[in-house]
Design a protein around this motif. Structure first.
Motif, mmCIF file in Angstrom:
data_model
loop_
_atom_site.group_PDB
_atom_site.id
_atom_site.type_symbol
_atom_site.label_atom_id
_atom_site.label_comp_id
_atom_site.label_asym_id
_atom_site.label_seq_id
_atom_site.Cartn_x
_atom_site.Cartn_y
_atom_site.Cartn_z
ATOM 1 N N PHE A 36 0.809 -1.213 0.000
ATOM 2 C CA PHE A 36 0.000 0.000 0.000
ATOM 3 C C PHE A 36 0.847 1.271 0.000
ATOM 4 N N ALA A 37 2.158 1.150 0.071
ATOM 5 C CA ALA A 37 3.028 2.319 -0.098
ATOM 6 C C ALA A 37 3.279 2.615 -1.571
ATOM 7 N N HIS A 38 2.724 1.797 -2.461
ATOM 8 C CA HIS A 38 2.987 1.942 -3.895
ATOM 9 C C HIS A 38 2.411 3.251 -4.446
ATOM 10 N N GLY A 39 1.278 3.693 -3.892
ATOM 11 C CA GLY A 39 0.708 4.967 -4.316
ATOM 12 C C GLY A 39 1.628 6.137 -4.004
ATOM 13 N N GLY A 75 11.924 2.140 -4.532
ATOM 14 C CA GLY A 75 11.210 0.895 -4.307
ATOM 15 C C GLY A 75 12.084 -0.175 -3.688
ATOM 16 N N VAL A 76 13.327 -0.265 -4.155
ATOM 17 C CA VAL A 76 14.274 -1.232 -3.594
ATOM 18 C C VAL A 76 14.559 -0.916 -2.125
ATOM 19 N N LEU A 77 14.712 0.375 -1.804
ATOM 20 C CA LEU A 77 14.972 0.778 -0.419
ATOM 21 C C LEU A 77 13.788 0.433 0.485
ATOM 22 N N ILE A 78 12.574 0.649 -0.010
ATOM 23 C CA ILE A 78 11.378 0.308 0.782
ATOM 24 C C ILE A 78 11.369 -1.190 1.081
ATOM 25 N N GLU A 79 11.631 -1.998 0.055
ATOM 26 C CA GLU A 79 11.644 -3.453 0.256
ATOM 27 C C GLU A 79 12.736 -3.858 1.237
ATOM 28 N N ARG A 80 13.908 -3.277 1.057
ATOM 29 C CA ARG A 80 15.061 -3.672 1.884
ATOM 30 C C ARG A 80 14.880 -3.273 3.346
ATOM 31 N N ILE A 81 14.347 -2.068 3.583
ATOM 32 C CA ILE A 81 14.249 -1.549 4.947
ATOM 33 C C ILE A 81 12.974 -2.027 5.653
ATOM 34 N N ALA A 82 11.838 -1.991 4.947
ATOM 35 C CA ALA A 82 10.550 -2.207 5.613
ATOM 36 C C ALA A 82 10.016 -3.631 5.510
ATOM 37 N N TYR A 83 10.242 -4.309 4.364
ATOM 38 C CA TYR A 83 9.533 -5.564 4.123
ATOM 39 C C TYR A 83 10.377 -6.832 4.262
ATOM 40 N N ARG A 84 11.678 -6.739 4.031
ATOM 41 C CA ARG A 84 12.477 -7.960 3.945
ATOM 42 C C ARG A 84 12.438 -8.768 5.244
ATOM 43 N N ARG A 85 12.518 -8.081 6.375
ATOM 44 C CA ARG A 85 12.527 -8.807 7.651
ATOM 45 C C ARG A 85 11.157 -9.382 8.002
ATOM 46 N N LEU A 86 10.129 -8.915 7.299
ATOM 47 C CA LEU A 86 8.773 -9.392 7.584
ATOM 48 C C LEU A 86 8.318 -10.463 6.605
ATOM 49 N N ARG A 87 9.244 -10.967 5.805
ATOM 50 C CA ARG A 87 8.864 -11.896 4.744
ATOM 51 C C ARG A 87 8.211 -13.159 5.298
#
Length: 291
Positions: A36-39, A75-87
């Motif tokens: 939902f951060a894509h917008g 987008g890569v930074l968002i994935e790396r910082i916010a989402y990767r640990r929550l995979r």
């Protein structure tokens, strides 16, 4: 002839939604996350394009490329910082994080530059062309043409390149792909980069098309693009394209018949109907999920 003109306008608007929807559907197809951060990535793309044109004097295409590159990195930074640990976390944890990232980006931009509206420079000459008796603007044609080219390039990347094959493998079975030697982290980062770059392009198109941009502009188009992705079949790339186009056409028709106040509501009505009667979307298949 008026309806043909509205149809062309709807397809041009729908191509913007389709570009944003592709980011949603690619990320969901890989890691089953609704980003939902894509917008807000779309909003960043619009502002990068604005400052590139108004501040640095770049033309439309250099600004478009700069916006796409910047959003890919973002987008890569968002994935790396916010989402990767929550995979491996619960889906609700990832969803709440995505909403949090969205709000963080919005209000960071407001803090950095204020909440005032910016007006996009008139970077493209908006001429009218008479095609078989239909008046079509050059802006609509350009947006539609470039959007279609970007979608064709995406299809080529996904189906004909090494990273595209890796994406499809990870989407099908992440653990099996890892055992086959595919770098899953790199593949997921590439997915975020490609999806975010398309959102950046959509942001520039939106700014040129509607002229006004502001820090909260990503909310409604982002939700509409999510509706487009669900309409086509979330996780299915052609579905996002078709869903975006259909949504743009519906909105334009709703405005054309004098119900412009209902154009935003139309997207949510479509979402409700899809969830009620075909939850898997136009291109999706009904599958049972084990619990």
């Amino acid at each position: 002839m008026e309806w043909i003109q509205q149809l062309i306008n709807g397809i041009s608007l729908g191509s913007i939604y389709a570009l944003i929807a592709l980011g949603y559907t690619m990320v969901y197809g890989i890691i089953k996350l609704i980003n939902f951060a894509h917008g807000e990535v779309f909003m960043i793309g619009a502002f990068v394009g604005f400052y590139a044109i108004a501040g640095w004097g770049l033309g439309f295409f250099p600004a478009l490329i700069l916006s796409m590159v910047t959003c890919a990195i973002f987008g890569v930074l968002i994935e790396r910082i916010a989402y990767r640990r929550l995979r491996n976390a619960t889906r609700i944890a990832a969803l709440i994080t995505a909403i949090g990232v969205s709000l963080l980006i919005q209000y960071t931009v407001i803090y950095a530059r204020g909440a005032q509206v910016e007006v996009y420079p008139n970077v493209l000459a908006n001429k009218k062309f008479d095609i078989f008796g239909v008046q079509v603007s050059s802006q609509s044609l350009l947006i539609l043409t470039v959007s279609i080219i970007l979608m064709i390039i995406l299809q080529f990347i996904v189906h004909k390149t090494k990273i595209g094959k890796a994406m499809r493998a990870v989407s099908h079975d992440m653990e099996a792909a890892r055992l086959m030697g595919i770098n899953v982290n790199t593949t997921i980062s590439a997915t975020f980069a490609i999806g975010s770059s398309l959102a950046g392009a959509a942001g520039v198109f939106f700014g040129v098309y509607y002229t006004k941009i502001e820090p909260l502009m990503g909310v409604i188009p982002g939700v509409k693009a999510f509706v487009a992705a669900v309409l086509g079949g979330i996780g299915i790339i052609p579905g996002a394209m078709v869903g975006g186009m259909l949504l743009g056409i519906v909105e334009t028709i709703v405005s054309a018949i004098g119900l412009s106040l209902w154009r935003d509501a139309a997207a949510f009505i479509i979402l409700i109907l899809i969830l009620l009667f075909r939850p898997s979307g136009i291109f999706g298949k009904n599958t049972r999920e084990k619990v």
